[in-house]
Scaffold this motif. Structure first.
Motif, PDB file in Angstrom:
ATOM      1  N   ASN A 146      22.719  46.240  59.315  1.00 29.20           N
ATOM      2  CA  ASN A 146      21.333  46.468  58.913  1.00 29.20           C
ATOM      3  C   ASN A 146      20.428  46.046  60.064  1.00 29.20           C
ATOM      4  OD1 ASN A 146      18.934  46.836  57.504  1.00 29.20           O
ATOM      5  ND2 ASN A 146      19.073  44.874  56.452  1.00 29.20           N
ATOM      6  N   HIS A 147      19.991  47.008  60.878  1.00 28.54           N
ATOM      7  CA  HIS A 147      19.150  46.741  62.053  1.00 28.54           C
ATOM      8  C   HIS A 147      17.711  46.587  61.577  1.00 28.54           C
ATOM      9  CE1 HIS A 147      18.382  47.813  66.574  1.00 28.54           C
ATOM     10  NE2 HIS A 147      17.854  46.657  66.206  1.00 28.54           N
ATOM     11  N   VAL A 148      17.268  45.359  61.384  1.00 25.58           N
ATOM     12  CA  VAL A 148      15.969  45.084  60.760  1.00 25.58           C
ATOM     13  C   VAL A 148      14.810  45.302  61.722  1.00 25.58           C
ATOM     14  CG1 VAL A 148      14.595  43.375  59.514  1.00 25.58           C
ATOM     15  CG2 VAL A 148      17.087  43.396  59.260  1.00 25.58           C
ATOM     16  N   ILE A 149      14.886  44.710  62.925  1.00 27.15           N
ATOM     17  CA  ILE A 149      13.801  44.823  63.907  1.00 27.15           C
ATOM     18  C   ILE A 149      14.318  45.596  65.117  1.00 27.15           C
ATOM     19  CG2 ILE A 149      12.306  43.553  65.493  1.00 27.15           C
ATOM     20  CD1 ILE A 149      12.076  41.360  63.455  1.00 27.15           C
TER      21      ILE A 149
ATOM     22  N   VAL B  39      14.546  37.786  61.158  1.00 29.05           N
ATOM     23  CA  VAL B  39      15.898  38.330  61.214  1.00 29.05           C
ATOM     24  C   VAL B  39      15.849  39.618  62.035  1.00 29.05           C
ATOM     25  CG1 VAL B  39      17.784  39.354  59.888  1.00 29.05           C
ATOM     26  CG2 VAL B  39      16.555  37.373  58.987  1.00 29.05           C
ATOM     27  N   LEU B  40      16.673  39.693  63.069  1.00 21.11           N
ATOM     28  CA  LEU B  40      16.736  40.892  63.900  1.00 21.11           C
ATOM     29  C   LEU B  40      17.734  41.893  63.338  1.00 21.11           C
ATOM     30  CD1 LEU B  40      16.803  39.212  67.440  1.00 21.11           C
ATOM     31  CD2 LEU B  40      14.808  39.904  66.089  1.00 21.11           C
ATOM     32  N   VAL B  41      18.858  41.382  62.881  1.00 26.99           N
ATOM     33  CA  VAL B  41      19.917  42.246  62.363  1.00 26.99           C
ATOM     34  C   VAL B  41      20.788  41.422  61.423  1.00 26.99           C
ATOM     35  CG1 VAL B  41      21.410  41.749  64.339  1.00 26.99           C
ATOM     36  CG2 VAL B  41      21.801  43.827  63.014  1.00 26.99           C
ATOM     37  N   SER B  42      21.421  42.091  60.474  1.00 29.48           N
ATOM     38  CA  SER B  42      22.350  41.420  59.576  1.00 29.48           C
ATOM     39  C   SER B  42      23.477  42.378  59.249  1.00 29.48           C
ATOM     40  CB  SER B  42      21.632  40.978  58.292  1.00 29.48           C
ATOM     41  OG  SER B  42      21.193  42.117  57.558  1.00 29.48           O
TER      42      SER B  42
ATOM     43  N   GLU C 242      14.992  41.015  54.319  1.00 27.04           N
ATOM     44  CA  GLU C 242      15.744  40.152  55.222  1.00 27.04           C
ATOM     45  C   GLU C 242      14.869  39.052  55.779  1.00 27.04           C
ATOM     46  OE1 GLU C 242      18.737  39.977  55.511  1.00 27.04           O
ATOM     47  OE2 GLU C 242      19.753  41.888  55.500  1.00 27.04           O
ATOM     48  N   ASN C 243      13.608  39.352  56.081  1.00 22.09           N
ATOM     49  CA  ASN C 243      12.736  38.372  56.711  1.00 22.09           C
ATOM     50  C   ASN C 243      11.948  37.555  55.709  1.00 22.09           C
ATOM     51  OD1 ASN C 243      13.132  38.543  59.570  1.00 22.09           O
ATOM     52  ND2 ASN C 243      12.415  40.647  59.414  1.00 22.09           N
TER      53      ASN C 243
END
Length: 231
Positions: A125-128, A180-183, A220-221
């Motif tokens: 999950n690429h959040v940012i 969060v950048l990625v999870s 996520e964030n």
């Protein structure tokens, strides 16, 4: 370094902007560096050339105007909402010895080797995808890399977990947020072990889709970094 020739813009306002665009020129502004803002005009074809450079927003630009040169960075480029036309460009002067705030992409490396995906069947999950950095104008990073190889399912990579780098830093406000950048999300839709089902229900994640949803990405964030220290 990108080179860009511009000319001073004498008339300003909506009418003069439309006239400039009709003449295949793009109005803009150069500001910062302790000097007065300077309205400019850029040839549309010259702007197209630099925009074709993928790193235009995190590259140093040498601006030439009236046989004078100065270093700037591109802060914004606007386009017409329905026509394939550029309508405005913002350029910020770079002062000697100062750092510039630029936006660079967040790039995920070793995705195919990601433990949480390859071994545990999770979903990245690429959040940012882009992030602000403070960097020396002569050493702006092309991207910020996140190594996914050892990231496990349910693990989150926050800004604070990145290795420090002498050539750039992040704004204080961003570091305080520690986003969060990625999870790696637990896969859904397939067979889950009893333990996985229990953990999923405890976290309140009832979605049965095998892909991360928009809500999951945005949430996520909103989690507490302190809660993740025990993972």
């Amino acid at each position: 370094m990108i080179n860009l020739k511009v000319e001073k813009r004498e008339a300003v306002g909506g009418l003069s902007s439309r006239k400039a665009i009709a003449e295949k020129k793009v109005p803009g502004i150069v500001y910062g560096g302790g000097k007065e803002p300077q309205p400019i005009l850029v040839q549309a074809n010259e702007l197209i050339k630099i925009v074709s450079n993928e790193s235009v927003f995190n590259s140093l630009v040498e601006l030439e105007m009236d046989n004078n040169k100065e270093k700037v960075i591109v802060k914004d480029i606007q386009k017409h909402p329905s026509k394939n036309l550029f309508t405005h460009i913002d350029l910020q002067r770079v002062s000697e010895g100062s750092k510039v705030n630029v936006v660079v992409p967040v790039v995920l490396i070793n995705q195919v080797k990601c433990y949480g995906v390859k071994i545990q069947g999770g979903v990245i999950n690429h959040v940012i995808k882009e992030i602000d950095v403070l960097a020396d104008p002569n050493n702006i990073p092309e991207s910020i890399e996140v190594d996914m190889e050892r990231i496990k399912s349910k693990q989150k990579v926050r800004l604070s977990s990145l290795s420090s780098n002498d050539s750039y830093d992040f704004p204080s406000s961003l570091k305080n947020q520690d986003p969060v950048l990625v999870s790696v999300l637990t896969a859904r839709g397939g067979s889950l072990s009893i333990d996985d089902e229990d953990e999923t229900s405890e976290e309140g994640e009832e979605n049965t889709d095998s892909s991360p949803t928009d809500n999951e990405a945005s949430e996520e964030n909103n989690s507490d970094p302190a809660e993740e220290k025990t993972e």
